[in-house]
Motif scaffolding. Structure first.
Motif, PDB file in Angstrom:
ATOM      1  N   MET A   1     -38.927  13.650   4.719  1.00  0.00           N
ATOM      2  CA  MET A   1     -39.791  14.535   3.924  1.00  0.00           C
ATOM      3  C   MET A   1     -40.680  13.677   3.030  1.00  0.00           C
ATOM      4  N   PHE A   2     -41.853  14.202   2.746  1.00  0.00           N
ATOM      5  CA  PHE A   2     -42.824  13.436   1.985  1.00  0.00           C
ATOM      6  C   PHE A   2     -43.216  14.162   0.696  1.00  0.00           C
ATOM      7  N   ASP A   3     -43.786  13.402  -0.214  1.00  0.00           N
ATOM      8  CA  ASP A   3     -44.320  13.926  -1.464  1.00  0.00           C
ATOM      9  C   ASP A   3     -45.790  14.259  -1.212  1.00  0.00           C
ATOM     10  N   ILE A   4     -46.142  15.539  -1.283  1.00  0.00           N
ATOM     11  CA  ILE A   4     -47.511  15.956  -0.982  1.00  0.00           C
ATOM     12  C   ILE A   4     -48.503  15.337  -1.965  1.00  0.00           C
ATOM     13  N   LYS A   5     -48.060  15.087  -3.197  1.00  0.00           N
ATOM     14  CA  LYS A   5     -48.950  14.426  -4.161  1.00  0.00           C
ATOM     15  C   LYS A   5     -49.291  13.017  -3.688  1.00  0.00           C
ATOM     16  N   TRP A   6     -48.282  12.300  -3.153  1.00  0.00           N
ATOM     17  CA  TRP A   6     -48.523  10.955  -2.637  1.00  0.00           C
ATOM     18  C   TRP A   6     -49.476  11.013  -1.442  1.00  0.00           C
ATOM     19  N   ILE A   7     -49.322  12.003  -0.587  1.00  0.00           N
ATOM     20  CA  ILE A   7     -50.208  12.137   0.575  1.00  0.00           C
ATOM     21  C   ILE A   7     -51.647  12.364   0.119  1.00  0.00           C
ATOM     22  N   ARG A   8     -51.841  13.189  -0.919  1.00  0.00           N
ATOM     23  CA  ARG A   8     -53.182  13.429  -1.445  1.00  0.00           C
ATOM     24  C   ARG A   8     -53.827  12.128  -1.913  1.00  0.00           C
ATOM     25  N   GLU A   9     -53.022  11.295  -2.576  1.00  0.00           N
ATOM     26  CA  GLU A   9     -53.566  10.076  -3.167  1.00  0.00           C
ATOM     27  C   GLU A   9     -53.698   8.936  -2.155  1.00  0.00           C
ATOM     28  N   HIS A  10     -53.015   9.058  -0.991  1.00  0.00           N
ATOM     29  CA  HIS A  10     -53.021   7.979   0.002  1.00  0.00           C
ATOM     30  C   HIS A  10     -53.228   8.549   1.401  1.00  0.00           C
ATOM     31  N   ALA A  11     -54.182   9.460   1.532  1.00  0.00           N
ATOM     32  CA  ALA A  11     -54.369  10.186   2.804  1.00  0.00           C
ATOM     33  C   ALA A  11     -54.659   9.233   3.966  1.00  0.00           C
ATOM     34  N   ASP A  12     -55.550   8.273   3.763  1.00  0.00           N
ATOM     35  CA  ASP A  12     -55.898   7.350   4.853  1.00  0.00           C
ATOM     36  C   ASP A  12     -54.710   6.483   5.246  1.00  0.00           C
ATOM     37  N   ALA A  13     -53.986   5.968   4.250  1.00  0.00           N
ATOM     38  CA  ALA A  13     -52.819   5.127   4.538  1.00  0.00           C
ATOM     39  C   ALA A  13     -51.742   5.936   5.258  1.00  0.00           C
ATOM     40  N   PHE A  14     -51.578   7.192   4.879  1.00  0.00           N
ATOM     41  CA  PHE A  14     -50.608   8.075   5.522  1.00  0.00           C
ATOM     42  C   PHE A  14     -50.938   8.256   6.999  1.00  0.00           C
ATOM     43  N   ALA A  17     -50.459   5.014   9.034  1.00  0.00           N
ATOM     44  CA  ALA A  17     -49.048   4.741   9.307  1.00  0.00           C
ATOM     45  C   ALA A  17     -48.515   5.647  10.414  1.00  0.00           C
ATOM     46  N   LEU A  18     -48.943   6.908  10.403  1.00  0.00           N
ATOM     47  CA  LEU A  18     -48.525   7.817  11.478  1.00  0.00           C
ATOM     48  C   LEU A  18     -49.088   7.367  12.825  1.00  0.00           C
ATOM     49  N   ALA A  19     -50.299   6.857  12.819  1.00  0.00           N
ATOM     50  CA  ALA A  19     -50.920   6.392  14.061  1.00  0.00           C
ATOM     51  C   ALA A  19     -50.110   5.259  14.685  1.00  0.00           C
ATOM     52  N   HIS A 110     -42.195   0.565   7.785  1.00  0.00           N
ATOM     53  CA  HIS A 110     -42.498  -0.534   6.879  1.00  0.00           C
ATOM     54  C   HIS A 110     -43.629  -1.378   7.469  1.00  0.00           C
ATOM     55  N   ASP A 111     -44.333  -2.066   6.581  1.00  0.00           N
ATOM     56  CA  ASP A 111     -45.485  -2.855   7.023  1.00  0.00           C
ATOM     57  C   ASP A 111     -45.104  -3.962   8.000  1.00  0.00           C
ATOM     58  N   ASP A 112     -43.867  -4.478   7.913  1.00  0.00           N
ATOM     59  CA  ASP A 112     -43.490  -5.596   8.775  1.00  0.00           C
ATOM     60  C   ASP A 112     -42.860  -5.159  10.095  1.00  0.00           C
ATOM     61  N   VAL A 113     -42.828  -3.852  10.365  1.00  0.00           N
ATOM     62  CA  VAL A 113     -42.307  -3.375  11.645  1.00  0.00           C
ATOM     63  C   VAL A 113     -43.339  -3.641  12.736  1.00  0.00           C
ATOM     64  N   PRO A 114     -42.956  -4.269  13.853  1.00  0.00           N
ATOM     65  CA  PRO A 114     -43.928  -4.560  14.916  1.00  0.00           C
ATOM     66  C   PRO A 114     -44.464  -3.276  15.543  1.00  0.00           C
ATOM     67  N   GLU A 115     -45.747  -3.280  15.833  1.00  0.00           N
ATOM     68  CA  GLU A 115     -46.346  -2.115  16.485  1.00  0.00           C
ATOM     69  C   GLU A 115     -46.072  -2.154  17.982  1.00  0.00           C
ATOM     70  N   GLY A 116     -45.857  -0.993  18.565  1.00  0.00           N
ATOM     71  CA  GLY A 116     -45.609  -0.913  19.995  1.00  0.00           C
ATOM     72  C   GLY A 116     -45.353   0.515  20.420  1.00  0.00           C
ATOM     73  N   GLU A 117     -45.255   0.724  21.735  1.00  0.00           N
ATOM     74  CA  GLU A 117     -45.111   2.072  22.271  1.00  0.00           C
ATOM     75  C   GLU A 117     -43.669   2.441  22.602  1.00  0.00           C
ATOM     76  N   ASP A 118     -42.886   1.477  23.104  1.00  0.00           N
ATOM     77  CA  ASP A 118     -41.527   1.796  23.542  1.00  0.00           C
ATOM     78  C   ASP A 118     -40.657   0.551  23.464  1.00  0.00           C
ATOM     79  N   GLU A 119     -39.463   0.613  24.075  1.00  0.00           N
ATOM     80  CA  GLU A 119     -38.488  -0.467  23.978  1.00  0.00           C
ATOM     81  C   GLU A 119     -38.999  -1.800  24.523  1.00  0.00           C
ATOM     82  N   ASN A 120     -39.987  -1.742  25.386  1.00  0.00           N
ATOM     83  CA  ASN A 120     -40.543  -2.977  25.934  1.00  0.00           C
ATOM     84  C   ASN A 120     -41.302  -3.792  24.896  1.00  0.00           C
ATOM     85  N   ASP A 121     -41.645  -3.160  23.759  1.00  0.00           N
ATOM     86  CA  ASP A 121     -42.387  -3.851  22.708  1.00  0.00           C
ATOM     87  C   ASP A 121     -41.502  -4.256  21.528  1.00  0.00           C
TER      88      ASP A 121
END
Length: 426
Positions: A1-14, A17-19, A110-121
């Motif tokens: 669950m998220f804080d909607i106030k934080w989402i308002r203040e960090h919409a692009d970062a949110f 991160a979801l992307a 977290h910022d240091d989590v490697p980006e990837g699509e599935d277990e192969n990454d």
């Protein structure tokens, strides 16, 4: 669950991160829902203020003998009360809509989590030990071949009793499984600083919502006719031990463990691992749960991982640790390490433990906070969970790694005290 106030203040970062998790941008939609909710609340507040002032005017009008004006005000107050009554119901609906939308959005990595699509990454963090070298010439057997040869692993009878993805263990194999579970819980309580808990195996929906199994993964759960759910993991009752509480800061980090049966429908695993014990509806697992301050949580993740690794090290099993990429992490995790044990019968590594930090994602759903010494206001705790480890998969690993050419199984030295000094089964 998220804080909607934080989402308002960090919409692009949110949204960014979801992307990374392959999830669609959601900030604009959530903010629009919150705008509607806030606008309605403002109208309610204005109506309540007008009701209060009109009520005072009624007294003044009556006092001055202006009965007509008093009646107008009485009629107005009645209309306002009706609006407020229906408006409060609408407020609950709008709150519920916003909460429902946020409840199905995964945690941010977290910022240091490697980006990837599935277990192969996923990324190798480290490996421990060496693959076993067998003295016999035949290929190493899989666990179900070994168990059936011993006569102590019966899938046919289990299918008659319960259907597929169940097993009946008997004799020495059942005893070996019990020894593994006892060894794990003793290790975590006597050496690793966890407090043992024996929790209920049936829970209401609120604890499952708190640890984010509901509503997203309801199809993976077993629900009883009484409305209870069988726990998919002891993470659910252990984490919810502090639900709705303001936890004293001096008790953190809080570390608890439980050895329980777990129950999963495996709804999304049709056709996968249909032979053997790798993917069962009912299995035992030793669960580790920590509750920490935000500053402690990443260090606690490393500690929890080390505790889970110690189980495999003492069993003398070869394994590797993988850092999961953004596309392979669990719904509620911000960062996850998987431990994959080597199974010579499969000639493959298979997951035997996952250790995750969830940040305040679960704490917000459970409303669990602590009050820092330097603050008047309580803040949400961080939660972590990990397998320490899956007993059934540990049994598989021991059978396959300690097999002998004659079909017998050597007992790892650390388990022998739990088996009356027995050195070999079969």
């Amino acid at each position: 669950m998220f804080d909607i106030k934080w989402i308002r203040e960090h919409a692009d970062a949110f949204d960014q991160a979801l992307a990374k998790r392959g999830f669609e941008a959601s900030a604009a939609r959530l903010i629009a829902l919150d705008d509607s909710r806030r606008s309605h609340i403002t109208k309610l507040q204005e109506a309540q203020e007008r009701r209060n002032s009109a009520s005072k005017e009624i007294g003044k009008a009556k006092g001055s003998g202006d009965d007509a004006r008093a009646q107008e005000l009485i009629d107005e107050v009645a209309q306002i009360k009706a609006f407020i009554q229906s408006g409060e119901e609408e407020e609950r609906r709008l709150n519920s809509n916003l909460e429902a939308e946020m409840a199905v959005i995964p945690n941010l990595p977290h910022d240091d989590v490697p980006e990837g699509e599935d277990e192969n990454d996923n990324v190798l963090l480290r490996a421990h030990g060496e693959k076993p070298q067998f003295t016999f010439n035949e290929r190493p057997k899989e666990h179900f071949e070994l168990g059936e040869t011993l006569g102590d692993m019966d899938f046919t009878t289990a299918a008659k009793l319960s259907g597929s993805r169940f097993v009946v263990l008997k004799g020495q194999v059942a005893r070996l499984e019990r020894a593994l579970g006892q060894f794990m819980i003793d290790l975590h309580t006597q050496e690793n600083g966890y407090t043992e808990v024996s929790p209920p195996l049936l829970v209401h929906d609120a604890p499952l919502y708190g640890t984010s199994q509901l509503p997203k993964f309801e199809e993976d759960l077993f629900k009883t006719t009484t409305g209870h759910y069988l726990i998919p993991t002891a993470e659910v009752p252990l984490t919810n031990l502090v639900a709705g509480q303001i936890v004293p800061e001096d008790t953190l980090p809080l570390r608890v463990t439980a050895l329980t049966y777990c129950f999963r429908s495996e709804a999304g695993s049709a056709g996968r691992d249909t032979r053997g014990m790798l993917r069962q509806h009912q299995f035992q697992k030793c669960e580790l749960v920590s509750v920490t301050t935000p500053e402690q949580s990443l260090e606690e993740l490393d500690r929890m991982l080390a505790c889970a690794e110690k189980v495999l090290q003492k069993l003398g099993l070869h394994y590797r640790v993988m850092t999961l990429c953004t596309g392979d992490m669990g719904f509620g995790a911000r960062k996850t390490y998987d431990i994959e044990v080597w199974l010579p019968g499969q000639d493959a590594y298979r997951e035997i433990s996952s250790c995750s930090v969830c940040g305040d994602f679960q704490a917000r759903r459970m409303n669990t906070r602590f009050r820092p010494a330097d603050s008047k206001h309580p803040v949400h705790v961080h939660t972590l969970n990990g397998s320490g480890i899956a007993v059934g998969r540990a049994l598989i690993a021991v059978l396959e790694n300690y097999q002998n050419g004659d079909g017998s199984i050597s007992v790892p030295e650390v388990l022998r005290p739990y088996l009356g000094g027995l050195e070999k089964i079969g």
